[in-house]
Design an enzyme around this catalytic site. Structure first.
Site, PDB file in Angstrom:
ATOM      1  N   LYS A   1      -4.465 -10.683  -6.587  1.00  0.00           N
ATOM      2  CA  LYS A   1      -5.680 -11.053  -5.842  1.00  0.00           C
ATOM      3  C   LYS A   1      -6.814 -10.088  -6.199  1.00  0.00           C
ATOM      4  O   LYS A   1      -6.559  -8.929  -6.533  1.00  0.00           O
ATOM      5  CB  LYS A   1      -5.407 -11.088  -4.332  1.00  0.00           C
ATOM      6  CG  LYS A   1      -5.284  -9.752  -3.695  1.00  0.00           C
ATOM      7  CD  LYS A   1      -5.311  -9.820  -2.178  1.00  0.00           C
ATOM      8  CE  LYS A   1      -5.291  -8.371  -1.693  1.00  0.00           C
ATOM      9  NZ  LYS A   1      -5.321  -8.164  -0.290  1.00  0.00           N
TER      10      LYS A   1
ATOM     11  N   LYS B   1     -10.581  -4.428  -4.200  1.00  0.00           N
ATOM     12  CA  LYS B   1     -11.395  -3.261  -4.555  1.00  0.00           C
ATOM     13  C   LYS B   1     -10.539  -2.187  -5.217  1.00  0.00           C
ATOM     14  O   LYS B   1     -11.051  -1.326  -5.905  1.00  0.00           O
ATOM     15  CB  LYS B   1     -12.102  -2.701  -3.318  1.00  0.00           C
ATOM     16  CG  LYS B   1     -11.150  -2.312  -2.211  1.00  0.00           C
ATOM     17  CD  LYS B   1     -11.795  -2.312  -0.846  1.00  0.00           C
ATOM     18  CE  LYS B   1     -10.704  -2.407   0.211  1.00  0.00           C
ATOM     19  NZ  LYS B   1     -10.907  -3.361   1.234  1.00  0.00           N
TER      20      LYS B   1
ATOM     21  N   LYS C   1       0.839  -1.209   0.000  1.00  0.00           N
ATOM     22  CA  LYS C   1       0.000   0.000   0.000  1.00  0.00           C
ATOM     23  C   LYS C   1       0.868   1.251   0.000  1.00  0.00           C
ATOM     24  O   LYS C   1       0.532   2.245  -0.644  1.00  0.00           O
ATOM     25  CB  LYS C   1      -0.931   0.009   1.218  1.00  0.00           C
ATOM     26  CG  LYS C   1      -2.059  -1.001   1.094  1.00  0.00           C
ATOM     27  CD  LYS C   1      -3.128  -0.765   2.143  1.00  0.00           C
ATOM     28  CE  LYS C   1      -4.250  -1.773   2.022  1.00  0.00           C
ATOM     29  NZ  LYS C   1      -5.249  -1.660   3.078  1.00  0.00           N
TER      30      LYS C   1
END
Ligand code: TYM
Length: 363
Positions: free
Chosen positions: A225, A228, A142
């Site tokens: 994966k 969202k 992230k």
């Protein structure tokens, strides 16, 4: 843990446990506890959330004293629009209930309504090494997306807040998808560290991972994966998508060279992903499905899978949308859940504070 092809149906069997049961379980007669949560950072949960976690939550709520919450404090570790957060928090709760979480049996609450989470997180942060936190792959991913300098301190502290979420409730199991494995391990380490330093306090929890569906991949990029935050929505199936959209996305999933419907994560990542999803949705084994598709084409698999997923998700969507029509009722349920959660969390935090050497609460 990778997918296995064993057919498993009972609640105890559908969950793969990583470790032997912890030594200091709660006293005899106490129903063992589980806890888990999903961030309210999108307008809908996706198929990965559903198969990786939510399906198992529903299964474990019969056998465990279950706590399911909405980690809104975690969601603000990346920028969020306040109005969307309010809506997404309620829509997450609606989807939990629509998928089968029974707020009468399980405790359903929102993290920010239980201040003990942030309070325990601070203590755990003070017990975590910088190096240890820097090794968390989700933080690295992230932070890389935002640029290392721009990433917030909250993103770095995220795993310790998650450890606090878990340890406050003394659960034995944490039903999550595969991507949370490292966070569960850190939680176990922190529990053991605290126990060693201050005396037995925390139950050391185990991760409960599904046999199929622990890692659902993006339909357009089966090496990543399902998430969202994917670059394109085309690889994503959302619980709240219209059935037509779901069917279209599955039918346009990328597949691989060759024609044989066979599970081989290396050589056939696209087909393997579809097979795992199919196995998870129908609770059949991958081996059984491979056999059923001998001599048939990828297209047949996609058509059948689209139908199975739509059949599974459509009633959840409908029920969730109905529940969203009465936000006041959802808020009432969540407030009641928070009050119940605090009954458990508050004495655990008080014990921790006393052990660490804080004065008793000011009256
Ligand atoms: P989150 O919100 O990213 O995801 C919620 C749950 O969905 C699972 N999941 C997946 N499973 C299979 N395939 C996928 N593609 C996929 N994507 C997501 C996740 O493993 C997770 O179980 N840190 C957590 C939220 C959290 C939490 C906690 C969980 C905060 N505190 C305490 C358990 C206990 C997270 O970000 O999950």
């Amino acid at each position: 843990m990778t997918e296995t092809t064993t057919r498993r149906t009972s609640p105890a069997d559908v969950l793969a446990r990583d470790t032997a049961p912890t030594a200091h379980l709660a006293g005899a007669g106490t129903r063992h506890r589980v806890l888990s949560g999903m961030q309210p950072s999108a307008d809908s949960l996706h198929l990965g959330n559903y198969l990786g976690a939510l399906v198992n939550w529903v299964k474990v709520q019969d056998d465990f004293d279950a706590y399911f919450f909405i980690p809104d404090l975690h969601a603000i570790t990346v920028p969020q629009d306040p109005e969307s957060m309010v809506r997404r928090t309620r829509v997450a709760a609606a989807q939990y209930i629509a998928a089968g979480i029974d707020p009468e049996r399980s405790t359903l609450f929102v993290q920010s309504q239980v201040p003990e989470h942030a309070q325990l997180a601070w203590v755990l942060m003070c017990m975590t090494g910088m190096g240890e936190a820097q090794r968390m792959t989700q933080f690295k991913d992230k932070a890389a997306k935002q640029g290392a300098e721009a990433a917030g301190v909250g993103l770095f502290a995220y795993p310790m807040l998650m450890a606090a979420d878990i340890l406050l409730y003394q659960p034995h199991g944490v039903p999550v998808g595969d991507d949370q494995r490292q966070h569960v391990e850190l939680t176990r380490d922190l529990a053991q560290r605290f126990n060693a330093r201050y005396g037995e306090t925390f139950v050391v929890p185990e991760g409960f991972y599904p046999v199929n569906g622990a890692r659902v991949y993006d339909l357009q990029n089966p090496l990543a994966k399902m998430s969202k935050s994917a670059a394109s929505p085309n690889g994503l199936v959302n619980i709240l998508d219209a059935p037509k959209v779901i069917a279209k996305r599955i039918k346009s999933a990328v597949t691989d060279d060759g024609t044989e419907v066979r599970f081989d994560r290396e050589a056939k990542p696209g087909v393997s992903n579809l097979l795992s999803i199919y196995a998870a949705v129908t609770e059949r084994s991958v081996a059984e499905l491979e056999e059923a598709y001998v001599g048939r084409m990828y297209g047949h698999l996609k058509v059948d899978l689209a139908e199975a997923v739509v059949e599974r998700l459509a009633p959840i969507r409908e029920r969730a949308l109905e529940l969203m029509d009465d936000p006041a009722e959802l808020d009432r349920l969540l407030a009641r859940g928070a009050a119940k959660a605090r009954e458990v969390a508050s004495p655990v935090l008080a014990d921790v504070y006393a052990k660490v050497g804080f004065l008793p609460p000011a009256r």
